[in-house]
Write a protein that holds these residues in place. Structure first.
Motif, PDB file in Angstrom:
ATOM      1  N   MET A   7       0.811  -1.128  -0.001  1.00 29.58           N
ATOM      2  CA  MET A   7      -0.099   0.069  -0.038  1.00 29.58           C
ATOM      3  C   MET A   7       0.933   1.157   0.031  1.00 29.58           C
ATOM      4  SD  MET A   7      -2.783   1.035  -0.006  1.00 29.58           S
ATOM      5  CE  MET A   7      -3.800   2.602   0.195  1.00 29.58           C
ATOM      6  N   ILE A   8       1.810   1.021   0.819  1.00 26.84           N
ATOM      7  CA  ILE A   8       2.681   2.437   0.787  1.00 26.84           C
ATOM      8  C   ILE A   8       3.325   2.624  -0.547  1.00 26.84           C
ATOM      9  CG2 ILE A   8       4.988   1.550   1.816  1.00 26.84           C
ATOM     10  CD1 ILE A   8       3.656   4.612   3.139  1.00 26.84           C
ATOM     11  N   GLN A   9       3.776   1.645  -1.246  1.00 26.04           N
ATOM     12  CA  GLN A   9       4.357   1.844  -2.631  1.00 26.04           C
ATOM     13  C   GLN A   9       3.572   2.675  -3.503  1.00 26.04           C
ATOM     14  OE1 GLN A   9       3.752  -1.362  -1.321  1.00 26.04           O
ATOM     15  NE2 GLN A   9       5.693  -2.382  -1.334  1.00 26.04           N
ATOM     16  N   VAL A  10       2.199   2.415  -3.299  1.00 22.78           N
ATOM     17  CA  VAL A  10       1.134   3.201  -4.370  1.00 22.78           C
ATOM     18  C   VAL A  10       1.018   4.677  -3.802  1.00 22.78           C
ATOM     19  CG1 VAL A  10      -1.472   3.149  -5.004  1.00 22.78           C
ATOM     20  CG2 VAL A  10      -0.141   0.914  -4.716  1.00 22.78           C
ATOM     21  N   VAL A  11       1.141   4.910  -2.484  1.00 18.00           N
ATOM     22  CA  VAL A  11       1.025   6.321  -2.195  1.00 18.00           C
ATOM     23  C   VAL A  11       2.344   7.038  -2.635  1.00 18.00           C
ATOM     24  CG1 VAL A  11       1.220   7.511  -0.139  1.00 18.00           C
ATOM     25  CG2 VAL A  11      -0.333   5.689  -0.265  1.00 18.00           C
ATOM     26  N   PHE A  12       3.565   6.319  -2.682  1.00 13.89           N
ATOM     27  CA  PHE A  12       4.740   6.954  -2.689  1.00 13.89           C
ATOM     28  C   PHE A  12       4.962   6.980  -4.325  1.00 13.89           C
ATOM     29  CE2 PHE A  12       8.323   5.990   0.545  1.00 13.89           C
ATOM     30  CZ  PHE A  12       7.481   6.776   1.498  1.00 13.89           C
ATOM     31  N   ALA A  13       4.420   6.151  -5.125  1.00 12.98           N
ATOM     32  CA  ALA A  13       4.467   6.138  -6.538  1.00 12.98           C
ATOM     33  C   ALA A  13       3.417   7.421  -6.984  1.00 12.98           C
ATOM     34  CB  ALA A  13       3.987   4.892  -7.250  1.00 12.98           C
ATOM     35  N   ALA A  14       2.071   7.530  -6.386  1.00 15.68           N
ATOM     36  CA  ALA A  14       1.378   8.382  -6.925  1.00 15.68           C
ATOM     37  C   ALA A  14       1.870   9.769  -6.459  1.00 15.68           C
ATOM     38  CB  ALA A  14       0.050   8.151  -6.335  1.00 15.68           C
ATOM     39  N   GLY A  15       2.231   9.824  -5.256  1.00 13.31           N
ATOM     40  CA  GLY A  15       2.829  11.244  -4.846  1.00 13.31           C
ATOM     41  C   GLY A  15       4.099  11.436  -5.735  1.00 13.31           C
ATOM     42  N   GLY A  16       4.949  10.703  -5.888  1.00 15.61           N
ATOM     43  CA  GLY A  16       6.165  11.067  -6.726  1.00 15.61           C
ATOM     44  C   GLY A  16       5.738  11.332  -8.145  1.00 15.61           C
ATOM     45  N   LEU A  17       4.792  10.501  -8.739  1.00 15.05           N
ATOM     46  CA  LEU A  17       4.479  10.904  -9.939  1.00 15.05           C
ATOM     47  C   LEU A  17       3.759  12.334 -10.022  1.00 15.05           C
ATOM     48  CD1 LEU A  17       3.141   7.679 -11.417  1.00 15.05           C
ATOM     49  CD2 LEU A  17       5.574   8.883 -12.151  1.00 15.05           C
ATOM     50  N   LEU A  18       2.904  12.706  -8.928  1.00 13.67           N
ATOM     51  CA  LEU A  18       2.211  14.297  -9.037  1.00 13.67           C
ATOM     52  C   LEU A  18       3.311  15.077  -8.829  1.00 13.67           C
ATOM     53  CD1 LEU A  18      -0.504  15.498  -9.116  1.00 13.67           C
ATOM     54  CD2 LEU A  18      -0.398  15.317  -6.419  1.00 13.67           C
ATOM     55  N   ALA A  19       4.233  14.824  -8.127  1.00 13.82           N
ATOM     56  CA  ALA A  19       5.411  15.844  -7.701  1.00 13.82           C
ATOM     57  C   ALA A  19       6.225  16.169  -8.890  1.00 13.82           C
ATOM     58  CB  ALA A  19       6.248  15.467  -6.516  1.00 13.82           C
ATOM     59  N   LEU A  20       6.513  14.863  -9.512  1.00  9.66           N
ATOM     60  CA  LEU A  20       7.327  15.079 -10.837  1.00  9.66           C
ATOM     61  C   LEU A  20       6.657  15.829 -11.954  1.00  9.66           C
ATOM     62  CD1 LEU A  20       9.987  14.104 -12.247  1.00  9.66           C
ATOM     63  CD2 LEU A  20       8.879  12.137 -12.926  1.00  9.66           C
ATOM     64  N   TRP A  21       5.474  15.531 -12.240  1.00 11.92           N
ATOM     65  CA  TRP A  21       4.516  16.222 -13.324  1.00 11.92           C
ATOM     66  C   TRP A  21       4.592  17.793 -12.837  1.00 11.92           C
ATOM     67  CZ3 TRP A  21      -0.350  18.601 -13.009  1.00 11.92           C
ATOM     68  CH2 TRP A  21      -0.888  18.720 -14.470  1.00 11.92           C
ATOM     69  N   CYS A  22       4.175  18.020 -11.856  1.00 11.88           N
ATOM     70  CA  CYS A  22       3.918  19.490 -11.285  1.00 11.88           C
ATOM     71  C   CYS A  22       5.273  20.161 -11.295  1.00 11.88           C
ATOM     72  CB  CYS A  22       3.554  19.533 -10.041  1.00 11.88           C
ATOM     73  SG  CYS A  22       1.818  19.175  -9.760  1.00 11.88           S
ATOM     74  N   GLY A  23       6.392  19.529 -10.621  1.00  8.47           N
ATOM     75  CA  GLY A  23       7.836  19.976 -10.889  1.00  8.47           C
ATOM     76  C   GLY A  23       8.272  20.473 -12.137  1.00  8.47           C
ATOM     77  N   VAL A  24       7.964  19.526 -13.244  1.00  8.31           N
ATOM     78  CA  VAL A  24       8.569  19.697 -14.489  1.00  8.31           C
ATOM     79  C   VAL A  24       7.586  20.860 -15.113  1.00  8.31           C
ATOM     80  CG1 VAL A  24       8.533  18.665 -16.774  1.00  8.31           C
ATOM     81  CG2 VAL A  24       9.486  17.503 -14.877  1.00  8.31           C
ATOM     82  N   ASN A  25       6.500  20.807 -14.903  1.00  8.52           N
ATOM     83  CA  ASN A  25       5.500  22.003 -15.398  1.00  8.52           C
ATOM     84  C   ASN A  25       5.929  23.381 -14.837  1.00  8.52           C
ATOM     85  OD1 ASN A  25       4.017  20.592 -17.072  1.00  8.52           O
ATOM     86  ND2 ASN A  25       2.505  20.261 -15.822  1.00  8.52           N
ATOM     87  N   TRP A  26       6.428  23.374 -13.623  1.00 10.62           N
ATOM     88  CA  TRP A  26       6.866  24.734 -12.942  1.00 10.62           C
ATOM     89  C   TRP A  26       8.406  24.929 -13.624  1.00 10.62           C
ATOM     90  CZ3 TRP A  26       5.719  25.809  -7.247  1.00 10.62           C
ATOM     91  CH2 TRP A  26       4.393  25.930  -7.166  1.00 10.62           C
ATOM     92  N   ALA A  27       9.045  24.004 -13.717  1.00 13.73           N
ATOM     93  CA  ALA A  27      10.595  24.006 -13.937  1.00 13.73           C
ATOM     94  C   ALA A  27      10.730  24.559 -15.238  1.00 13.73           C
ATOM     95  CB  ALA A  27      11.461  22.953 -13.705  1.00 13.73           C
TER      96      ALA A  27
END
Length: 87
Positions: free
Chosen positions: A1-21
């Motif tokens: 379960m924690i893997q899913v939370v890490f993966a979802a949070g990581g993908l969201l942060a990666l997507w938002c971060g790339v858009n901002w950067a």
């Protein structure tokens, strides 16, 4: 379960971060202008003319913050993969 939370949070942060950067569709520029405008309105309600030019409302700072966010998202995705491989 924690893997899913890490993966979802990581993908969201990666997507938002790339858009901002990379300032995709002017997201960072519009956000910096909104921060500046809000700061000026706050100062105007206090009776002061103009507004402060802060470092936090600059486009460069927001792009740097996006790069840091993208790096953190990538780190979370790698951690999720490592947790998945460990079982």
């Amino acid at each position: 379960m924690i893997q899913v939370v890490f993966a979802a949070g990581g993908l969201l942060a990666l997507w938002c971060g790339v858009n901002w950067a990379f300032d995709v569709r002017g997201i960072t520029t519009r956000r910096a202008e909104r921060i500046r405008r809000k700061s000026q309105e706050t100062w105007a309600t206090m009776g002061r003319l103009g507004g402060p030019t802060t470092f936090y409302s600059s486009v460069g700072y927001l792009r740097f913050l996006g790069a840091v966010m993208a790096g953190a998202g990538l780190l979370l995705v790698v951690a999720a993969y490592a947790l998945w491989r460990l079982g």
